[in-house]
Design an enzyme around this catalytic site. Structure first.
Site, short mmCIF file in Angstrom:
data_model
loop_
_atom_site.label_atom_id
_atom_site.label_comp_id
_atom_site.label_asym_id
_atom_site.label_seq_id
_atom_site.Cartn_x
_atom_site.Cartn_y
_atom_site.Cartn_z
N LEU A 155 -0.26 3.89 -3.45
CA LEU A 155 1.02 4.50 -3.01
C LEU A 155 1.29 4.13 -1.56
O LEU A 155 1.35 4.96 -0.67
CB LEU A 155 0.96 6.01 -3.19
CG LEU A 155 2.31 6.72 -3.23
CD1 LEU A 155 3.10 6.32 -4.48
CD2 LEU A 155 2.12 8.23 -3.19
N GLY A 156 1.50 2.83 -1.36
CA GLY A 156 1.90 2.35 -0.03
C GLY A 156 3.41 2.26 0.06
O GLY A 156 4.12 2.95 -0.67
N ARG A 178 -7.14 5.51 -2.58
CA ARG A 178 -8.44 5.82 -1.99
C ARG A 178 -8.56 7.31 -1.67
O ARG A 178 -9.64 7.90 -1.76
CB ARG A 178 -8.65 5.00 -0.72
CG ARG A 178 -9.08 3.56 -0.97
CD ARG A 178 -9.50 2.91 0.32
NE ARG A 178 -8.32 2.51 1.09
CZ ARG A 178 -7.86 1.25 1.15
NH1 ARG A 178 -8.50 0.31 0.48
NH2 ARG A 178 -6.81 0.93 1.86
N ARG A 235 -0.09 -8.21 -7.96
CA ARG A 235 -0.74 -9.51 -8.02
C ARG A 235 -1.37 -9.66 -9.39
O ARG A 235 -1.95 -8.71 -9.95
CB ARG A 235 -1.84 -9.62 -6.95
CG ARG A 235 -1.31 -9.85 -5.54
CD ARG A 235 -0.78 -11.27 -5.36
NE ARG A 235 -0.39 -11.53 -3.98
CZ ARG A 235 0.85 -11.38 -3.52
NH1 ARG A 235 1.79 -10.91 -4.31
NH2 ARG A 235 1.14 -11.67 -2.27
N GLU A 264 -0.60 -18.67 -11.30
CA GLU A 264 0.80 -19.08 -11.17
C GLU A 264 0.90 -20.55 -10.76
O GLU A 264 0.07 -21.04 -10.00
CB GLU A 264 1.48 -18.19 -10.11
CG GLU A 264 1.55 -16.72 -10.52
CD GLU A 264 2.05 -15.82 -9.41
OE1 GLU A 264 2.43 -16.31 -8.35
OE2 GLU A 264 2.04 -14.60 -9.63
N HIS A 282 7.40 -14.44 -10.48
CA HIS A 282 7.00 -13.99 -9.13
C HIS A 282 8.19 -14.11 -8.19
O HIS A 282 8.17 -14.83 -7.19
CB HIS A 282 5.82 -14.81 -8.61
CG HIS A 282 5.18 -14.17 -7.41
ND1 HIS A 282 3.90 -14.46 -7.00
CD2 HIS A 282 5.63 -13.25 -6.54
CE1 HIS A 282 3.60 -13.75 -5.92
NE2 HIS A 282 4.65 -13.02 -5.61
#
Ligand code: 8YV
Length: 315
Positions: A155-156, A178, A235, A264, A282
């Site tokens: 949750l950034g 974390r 990613r 990719e 992407h």
């Protein structure tokens, strides 16, 4: 005054490249063949004071080692997983990236993939184009977004932007990270499988790199369950891609919306034929506005460095 030598490992947007061409002596490593790259580095490597790149171009330790007078690396990306950041830090070379300016576009992509996957956008298009609507009548029902539980892994900035959007669609947001964040209203899980079991849709929003490689494991994917969905704008390296493909093939996941992949631009062939999978190349940050803002941050960070001013977005 003699221009500063800057190596272009990956080019910027055209407008910003014009600024860089006007301001610096650019060396287009990106346009050189393997042999030409080696000659370029041998001949002018000692003159290079800055590198311009992005996630796609990266910046490897082997190249860093051949630039003895390098002062700064600027990347038009928020992700750092293709950059030798530790090697740069060991030599006191600052690295800059492009956070914040791409947050909304990437969160929009997550919601686009979520909506398109869960509400079966592409099968709907096919229902018309195949003539099924005329021959079979109404398309089979799918399921509502409203009331579904979305599990965000990490949750950034981007994770929080996705959460805000999901709430606007009437979804319930939970997250794994974390540690719990006191200033968010969402339920925290300290166990990834427990989160996956508890939600309808799981979406990583984590950086790439060794710390998150394979984080979304087979066990986690299985825990989402056959009625659950997986959305990835983070990613490809963060998920066990082989397990994802297998579980989708076996009907043990209801669907997936993917903007990123392990190798990719190569996408597992099995995914290309699945009607419950929505794929994007992407391109979450791939809008004119956002890529211009990312490119301008590269220009502005370089200008700040060489003017002896604080960098705008150091990592
Ligand atoms: C890339 C991204 O920068 O910012 C990132 O980390 O993954 C993308 O925005 C973009 O695909 C250009 O390589």
């Amino acid at each position: 005054m003699d221009k500063i030598d800057v190596m272009v490992v990956w080019p910027n947007r055209p407008e910003q490249m014009k600024i860089l061409e006007h301001t610096y002596r650019l060396h287009r490593y990106d346009q050189a063949s393997a042999a030409e790259k080696d000659v370029m580095v041998r001949e002018i490597g000692a003159r290079i004071r800055a590198v311009v790149t992005t996630h796609g171009g990266g910046f490897e330790q082997s190249l860093l080692d051949r630039l003895p007078n390098l002062e700064i690396v600027t990347s038009a990306s928020v992700g750092l997983d293709t950059l030798c950041v530790d090697g740069c830090k060991a030599r006191g070379i600052p690295v800059t990236n492009t956070p914040d300016v791409l947050t909304d576009d990437v969160a929009d992509m997550a919601m686009m993939l979520l909506l398109a996957t869960v509400r079966r956008l592409l099968p709907g298009v096919n229902w018309i184009s195949s003539g099924d609507w005329q021959s079979k009548g109404m398309m089979p029902l799918n399921t509502a977004i409203r009331g579904k539980k979305l599990g965000i892994v990490g949750l950034g900035r981007i994770g929080k932007a996705i959460a805000r959007r999901a709430e606007a669609f009437g979804m319930e947001v939970c997250y794994y990270g974390r540690k719990p964040q006191a200033d968010v209203p969402y339920r925290y899980f300290d166990d990834l499988c427990a989160l996956a079991e508890a939600v309808d849709i799981l979406a990583p929003a984590v950086p790439g790199g060794p710390e998150t490689e394979g984080l979304i494991s087979r066990d986690v994917l299985e825990a989402i369950g056959p009625q659950g969905y997986f959305i990835n704008i983070a990613r490809g390296s963060a998920v066990d891609e082989s397990a994802l493909v297998e579980l989708l093939q076996q009907g043990r996941l209801a669907g997936a919306g993917l903007d990123v992949f392990v190798n990719e631009p190569h996408v597992p062939a099995a995914l290309l034929s699945m009607s419950n999978v929505v794929l994007q190349p992407h391109c979450a940050s791939g809008t004119v506005e956002t890529r211009a803002a990312m490119a301008q941050l590269v220009v502005d960070n370089l200008a700040a460095h060489f003017a002896g001013k604080p960098l705008l977005t150091p990592v």
